[in-house]
Structures are given as structure tokens and as C-alpha cells.
Enzyme design. Structure first.
Site, short mmCIF file in Angstrom:
data_model
loop_
_atom_site.label_atom_id
_atom_site.label_comp_id
_atom_site.label_asym_id
_atom_site.label_seq_id
_atom_site.Cartn_x
_atom_site.Cartn_y
_atom_site.Cartn_z
N ASP A 138 18.36 -115.27 33.36
CA ASP A 138 19.82 -114.77 33.30
C ASP A 138 20.42 -114.24 32.23
O ASP A 138 20.04 -114.92 31.03
CB ASP A 138 20.95 -115.35 34.04
CG ASP A 138 22.00 -115.03 34.16
OD1 ASP A 138 22.36 -113.93 34.77
OD2 ASP A 138 23.10 -115.54 33.66
N GLU A 194 16.59 -110.35 32.92
CA GLU A 194 17.85 -109.53 33.33
C GLU A 194 18.12 -109.01 32.03
O GLU A 194 19.03 -109.70 31.00
CB GLU A 194 18.71 -110.27 33.90
CG GLU A 194 20.00 -109.47 34.44
CD GLU A 194 21.50 -110.14 34.42
OE1 GLU A 194 22.36 -109.33 34.79
OE2 GLU A 194 21.57 -111.00 33.76
#
Length: 715
Positions: free
Chosen positions: A396, A449
Site C-alpha cells: 500500500d 500501489e
């Protein structure tokens, strides 16, 4: 006691430090110690009225010296002994925590000091043994550490830990067992005590309770065939179709074991190759969806035990479904009982707020320049991959890690040693992470990401990820589709721009949870028009996504066009799929997604050359007035699939375009099928004639449905 025998009371300074809690070696005071031919035995038993040493069938009374410290002289050498402790006139026989030698080797301590331990979870945390549990924690700046829990009624005073070096504190607690709750009490340099959960807890209480829980695994894995196939698969040329899931709201109230059965059957029926779980690492606030992680080694207890989570993964593997975990190394919450200021200092977080605090999320940022912190995070990643057999990690917020000025204004960030804004420590960490994951766990998928143009995210000499989320494709596509079809002519560049950079990285195309929250609207709501047109728009979006170069990810609910934004405290709107009430649009979208996955897995042209320009050729990219694009996908076996997308709000009859060969072509997908809720503008088998067009040797006339997609393959 004769004058030849030493006094059982240790020097006052030693006693004071022991009782205050800042003695770094309580084993030097407590336990059994030779005293000439005899043995001095000391124990901390606060609240006890009497203590006896039991050895060789004999009871030897100890004297209460001060504040729960008992001591006495036992004749001769003592090798094996226990204590009989009387409280409230009730005697209990217990073992001595201070009779055990260290459980961590000098080699382990050296590896921890250097931040290079390959399996940190083997030495830190809570490890059960036949006679108790060994507790170990890294707290290098602590003056003293105690462990407290169910095993001592949360007193903590009788269980000071010893400092072994390298910042590691350790204590073996006899009588502690799996299921016991515990925390560490840490004396900071300023003399204040703070209670923290174990950073390497392998299990936790159910939130909002915050204690760590001793656990051990009894799960027997049955996925050898799966992991063997995984290791032998080149996932860049294989189909990867990911169903992103928030376990708490897919169907509210299900446990890990119930999810194994229900989610497994559903994902298998829908044809997805993988599920990606929003963070299941423990987190106290459910509204964070897992992105405020407090336990980097424990699956959330909301849905069951760690072994229950293992069962979920194992069962999905038995169905041929891979499991990816959304993992959050970019930041962590400020909860005082967790990682924040763990030993009284900024230990896991960077000390300077210009690097150690995230301005957007109100969280702390890991100090990736500290080797032990990098070791902690890499070990967390490997723990999930090795101990839970996960098939990959979605990392993330990588962009927030890579840039020192991420979301910061001038004067709010510190440049690197070369004066730039690149976070060199983060670069080193991400390279180390990916190297370790791919080396130790063959066949795992590592997703970044990452939303910027940072070079080499998926290259071996760059950051080393396997895939990067294609945020540009996602933003451009959704922005284009928000427009009413009559205005899309002015935005045509948005829908063709992605192929300008499609092979710069190895991409996954995400339609994730982030795109259906915070007022952005669901995929359904983003589409203009009435329900019929919205349904057609969702079908067009998904069929275009599945045909575009790159792998696919779709958040739950998108596969049947849930009409409103995702709500983390409610189940998906499964009732929309009922047989009554005019909801055929949603059943149709769901049926089409299952077909998309079936064709995608069947057709090599759709996945074997995803990340090279050899796998893609434009047929027509410049028909902005007609809102039409067409392209070929190619497979390593020479196969070809032609995708034609009509983004217009009206059908095009007798639309002629080029094809790579003359002859019969089969319509393998048409999003306007009545079975999908469409109007039935279809083609079936078509015949391409040897009349060149679009730079190709053949051409064909097609019926293109309004807001529809057609896939053709040679018949």
C-alpha cells in the site's frame, strides 16, 4: 544463619533497581545462586504470605525481606526446585522464571543488532513450550521491561525481563499457556511506565480490546500441489484476474471458516484466479478497513484464530484460487499501546516529524533508515508469505514512501543526502523486500500501489516488484466514462492514452475499493443515463478492462454493478441478484463477468503477452466522432483476439473495420446479449473479406451495440 554464609539480601542498590523495575539483569538477583557449599534462592512474590523452596522432597522456608522479595539459604547445591507460594492461606506450587538460561543465541542477537535476521518471528514474540512461554521483545532504549498477563493476574511486578544485549529483553514464564493474554510494561528513560502490545504478537484479542494473545498453530497444510504449481508459473504470461475483498462486509458476520466455504465457492464460480484481501493484519478501528495496522504479525481476531485464517487460505488453494494480502508498511497509527514511542523513544518511527509523521493520515512513518525497522517489516512480509502460505502482497501507498516531500509543502520535509526528494532508505527497503519475497517464496506476486512516474518499479534493477497498479489507466478511463456519450468526442485522448505507456511497467488494471468510496460514486453511479444505460456502461467498462493489456482487479460488488458506494459496515447488496423486482441488470453484469473470466483464461491472446508491445496492435484509435476504438490482442501461440468498443450512446450498424485475415470470425463476447441484460444487438459468426482497411489485409462489417463491446476470434 552462620557468619560463613552470605546474607540472602542482595546489595541495596540491586534490590532498589529490581523493585523499581530498571534492573537489566534480574536473573543475577533472582533464582538460585551458589553461596559456598550452599545456595541462596530469591524470588519476587508480591502479595504472598509465605514461600517455600521445594527441592529433593524437602520444603525450605524463605524469609520475606521487602516488598514481596523473599530469600533464603538452602543447604547444598540446588539444581531442580519449585516454589510453594501461599496467598490467602491457599498454597500453589509454581516454577521459577529465573531458573532458565537464555533462549536466544548470540548469533541471533548479532543478527537482530544488524537488522539482518531472516526469521525474526522465530526469536521475538511469545513462544510456547511444554512448561510455559518465552516472551521476547526489542526495546533498546528501555530502562526496564516487565511482562504482565493472565498468568500473573496482570500484576507484572514479579516478571521483570532480562536484557540480553542488542536491545532484546527476554523471560521464560512457567505456567503461561496458549490463549493467555499479555502485554509488555516498559520503563522509559524518563522513569515513566508504558504498557504496549507485543510488536510481534501472533494473535490478539478481539478489538476494541488490545492485548496480545499467546498462540500456537496446529494447522496441517494440504496445498503442496498448489504451491508447486505456483512456483512453476510465470505469472506475467498467465491469467491473473483478482477479486478484491473486504472480509467484514462481503457478507457481514461470517467467520474465516465460513468465508472459506462461501467466498471460495463464489470466487470459483465467478472464475477469478485470485482474491486480494483488504488488510487482515490486526487493527483496532474497523473504520480504517485495516489500513491503520497495529499488529504486523497477527490476523485480525474479528473473524477467528490464526489457524482459522490458515484454513481460509488452504481451502482457497484447494479450489485453485490464490490469496493476496493488502499490506501496509508506509505508516502506522499513533495508538500509545501499540508501536508508537515503543520504548519511550521514536523507535519504529522517524524521530523528526518532517520524516516521521504523515500529514494526511495523522499517522507515524516508519524509520526505514534503521536496519532493525527494515528487518521488522521484511520479516512481517515473509511471515505472511511463509507461515500463512499467502501468494503475494499488495504494498500500500508506495508513492508516499518513495518521496520525502509527498503531500508536504516547502519547509515541511527534509531532503536526502544529495539534496533530492527521493527517499533513498525507502528505495533500499523495497528492493530488499522484493528480493527476499521472490527468493524465499518462489511464484509469489508482489504488487505496488504506486501512482507516479517513478522509473523501474517492476524492473529487476529497479524496485523489483512483479506488478504495478496502473492508476493512470484507471483515472483516465473512469473520467472518460463519466461524460455523457455526446461529449466523449472531446475526451477521446483519455481512452487511448494508456497504450502510450502500457509496456513501461508490468501493470495490473485496478478498479479497487478506493474508486467506490468517499463520494466518488460506485461504478454504476459513474455511468450517465438511466438504469439501462448505466448497466450497459458498467458492462462496457469491464469488458474493455479485461481486453486491455495488463492483469485485472475488481473490488467486490463491481461484478454485479452495486448501485451505491461500498459501506464497510454493511453486506454487499446481494438481494439485487434476486429473481424478482426487475433487477436483471445486476444478474446480467454478474453473468457477464463470469464469462469474461472464462474467456480470459481460455484465450492466450488475452494474457500471454500482456507486458510487451508484441501483444497489442491498434486496429482503429482515431474514431473520436464515433466513440469507437478497436485493437488486436496477440498470444505467444500466434492466436489473436480483436476487441471493438463502442462508447457511443447509439448503436452503429454496418460498421466496417479492418481485420488481420479474411474468413470466418466468431463473436466470443458481446456485452449486449439479452442474457447480460442487453438489447440483443449481436453478430454471431461474421465473414471478413479480403479487402484491406486500417492497414490490415481484410475487413468486416459489424453491428456495434450502444455502449457495447464485441470480442472476435478466428472461427
Amino acid at each position: 544463619m552462620t557468619a560463613a554464609h552470605p546474607e540472602p539480601l542482595p546489595p541495596q542498590e540491586e534490590t532498589d533497581r529490581l523493585l523499581v523495575g530498571d534492573h537489566t539483569d534480574p536473573h543475577a538477583v533472582l533464582g538460585a545462586h551458589p553461596a559456598g557449599p550452599d545456595t541462596v534462592v530469591r524470588t519476587l512474590q508480591p502479595g504472598a504470605t509465605a514461600v517455600h523452596v521445594l527441592t529433593d522432597g524437602t520444603r525450605h522456608p524463605l524469609t520475606h525481606l521487602t516488598h514481596g522479595l523473599f530469600a533464603g539459604l538452602v543447604p547444598g547445591p540446588v539444581t531442580h526446585y519449585r516454589f510453594e507460594v501461599e496467598r490467602d492461606r491457599r498454597p500453589h506450587v509454581v516454577d521459577d522464571p529465573y531458573a532458565e538460561p537464555p533462549t536466544i543465541s548470540p548469533t541471533d542477537l548479532d543478527l537482530i543488532a544488524r537488522g539482518e535476521h531472516p526469521r525474526l518471528w522465530d526469536v521475538l514474540g511469545a513462544h510456547p513450550h511444554d512448561d510455559g512461554v518465552t516472551f521476547t521483545v526489542w526495546a533498546p532504549h528501555a530502562r526496564g521491561v516487565r511482562v504482565a498477563g493472565d498468568f500473573d493476574h496482570w500484576a507484572g511486578r514479579a516478571t521483570p525481563m532480562r536484557h540480553l544485549g542488542s536491545g532484546v529483553w527476554e523471560l521464560h514464564v512457567p505456567g503461561a499457556r496458549p490463549g493467555c493474554r499479555y502485554k509488555f510494561r516498559i520503563l522509559s528513560a524518563d522513569g515513566t511506565w508504558h504498557e504496549h502490545a507485543d510488536p510481534l504478537a501472533f494473535a490478539t484479542e478481539i478489538p476494541p480490546a488490545t492485548a496480545s494473545v499467546v498462540t500456537t498453530s496446529h494447522h496441517r497444510w494440504h496445498d503442496d500441489d498448489w504451491t508447486t504449481r505456483r512456483a512453476a508459473t510465470d505469472w506475467h504470461t498467465a491469467p491473473v484476474s483478482v477479486y478484491e475483498v473486504h472480509l467484514g462486509s462481503w457478507r457481514v458476520g461470517l467467520s474465516y471458516r465460513e468465508l472459506a466455504a462461501e467466498l471460495g465457492d463464489y470466487v470459483q464460480e465467478m472464475g477469478f484466479t485470485h482474491v486480494e484481501l483488504l488488510p487482515t493484519t490486526e487493527h483496532p478501528f474497523g473504520g480504517s478497513w485495516g489500513y491503520q495496522t497495529t499488529s504486523y504479525f497477527a490476523p485480525t481476531a474479528r473473524f477467528g484464530t490464526p489457524d482459522d485464517f490458515r484454513h481460509l487460505v488452504d481451502h482457497l488453494h484447494s479450489l485453485g484460487i490464490g490469496v493476496i494480502l493488502d499490506w501496509v508498511p508506509a505508516h502506522f497509527p499513533r495508538d500509545a499501546w501499540a508501536l508508537a514511542r515503543f520504548d519511550g523513544t521514536p523507535l519504529y518511527e522517524h524521530a523528526d516529524p518532517r520524516r516521521g509523521e504523515h500529514p494526511d493520515w495523522g499517522t507515524y512513518v516508519f524509520d526505514l533508515g534503521r536496519p532493525q525497522v527494515r528487518n521488522f517489516l521484511v520479516s512481517s512480509a515473509l511471515y505472511w508469505l511463509e507461515e500463512f502460505h499467502l501468494d503475494g502482497l499488495r504494498v500500500d501507498a508506495v508513492a508516499s514512501m518513495l518521496y520525502l516531500d509527498y503531500s508536504r509543502r516547502a519547509g515541511e520535509w527534509l531532503p536526502n543526502t544529495f539534496g533530492g526528494h527521493e527517499n533513498l532508505d525507502a528505495v533500499a527497503f523495497l528492493r530488499e523486500l522484493n528480493t527476499a519475497a521472490h527468493t524465499r517464496c518462489p511464484g509469489v506476486l508482489m504488487f505496488a500501489e504506486e501512482s507516479t512516474t517513478w522509473p523501474g518499479v517492476t524492473s529487476a534493477d529497479g524496485l523489483g516488484f512483479g506488478f504495478k497498479w496502473n492508476m493512470g489507466w484507471m483515472h483516465d478511463t473512469l473520467h472518460y466514462l463519466r461524460n455523457d456519450p455526446v461529449h466523449r468526442v472531446h475526451h477521446h485522448r483519455e481512452i487511448v492514452h494508456s497504450t502510450d505507456y502500457a509496456w513501461g511497467e508490468k501493470y495490473l488494471l485496478p478498479l479497487s475499493h478506493d474508486e467506490v468510496v468517499h463520494g466518488k460514486g460506485s461504478l454504476w453511479q459513474r455511468m450517465p443515463g438511466d438504469d439501462r444505460r448505466k448497466a450497459a456502461g458498467v458492462r462496457t467498462l469491464l469488458a474493455y478492462q479485461w481486453a486491455h493489456p495488463g492483469k485485472q482487479l475488481l473490488f467486490m460488488g463491481g461484478e454485479f454493478g452495486q448501485p451505491w458506494e461500498w459501506r464497510a459496515d454493511e453486506s454487499l447488496a446481494w438481494w439485487l441478484l434476486g429473481e424478482h423486482g426487475g433487477m436483471n441488470h445486476h444478474r446480467g453484469i454478474q453473468r457477464m463477468v463470469a464469462d469474461l473470466n472464462e474467456i480470459y483464461r481460455r484465450e492466450p491472446a488475452l494474457h500471454t503477452l500482456d507486458h510487451t508491445p508484441d501483444g497489442f496492435t491498434w486496429v482503429r484509435s482515431d474514431d473520436a466522432p464515433g466513440n469507437v476504438i478497436a485493437f488486436q490482442r496477440h498470444g505467444t501461440d500466434g492466436s489473436v483476439l480483436v476487441c471493438v468498443v463502442n462508447f457511443a450512446g447509439v448503436p452503429h450498424e454496418a460498421y466496417r473495420l479492418g481485420l488481420p485475415r479474411a474468413g470466418e470470425w466468431q463473436e466470443v463476447l458481446n456485452t449486449d446479449l439479452s442474457d447480460y441484460g442487453g438489447s440483443g444487438v449481436i453478430n454471431g459468426t461474421v465473414h471478413a473479406v479480403a479487402e484491406g482497411m486500417d492497414g490490415l489485409p481484410a475487413s468486416v462489417s459489424l453491428r456495434l451495440p450502444a455502449a457495447g463491446v464485441v470480442w472476435l476470434t478466428p472461427a
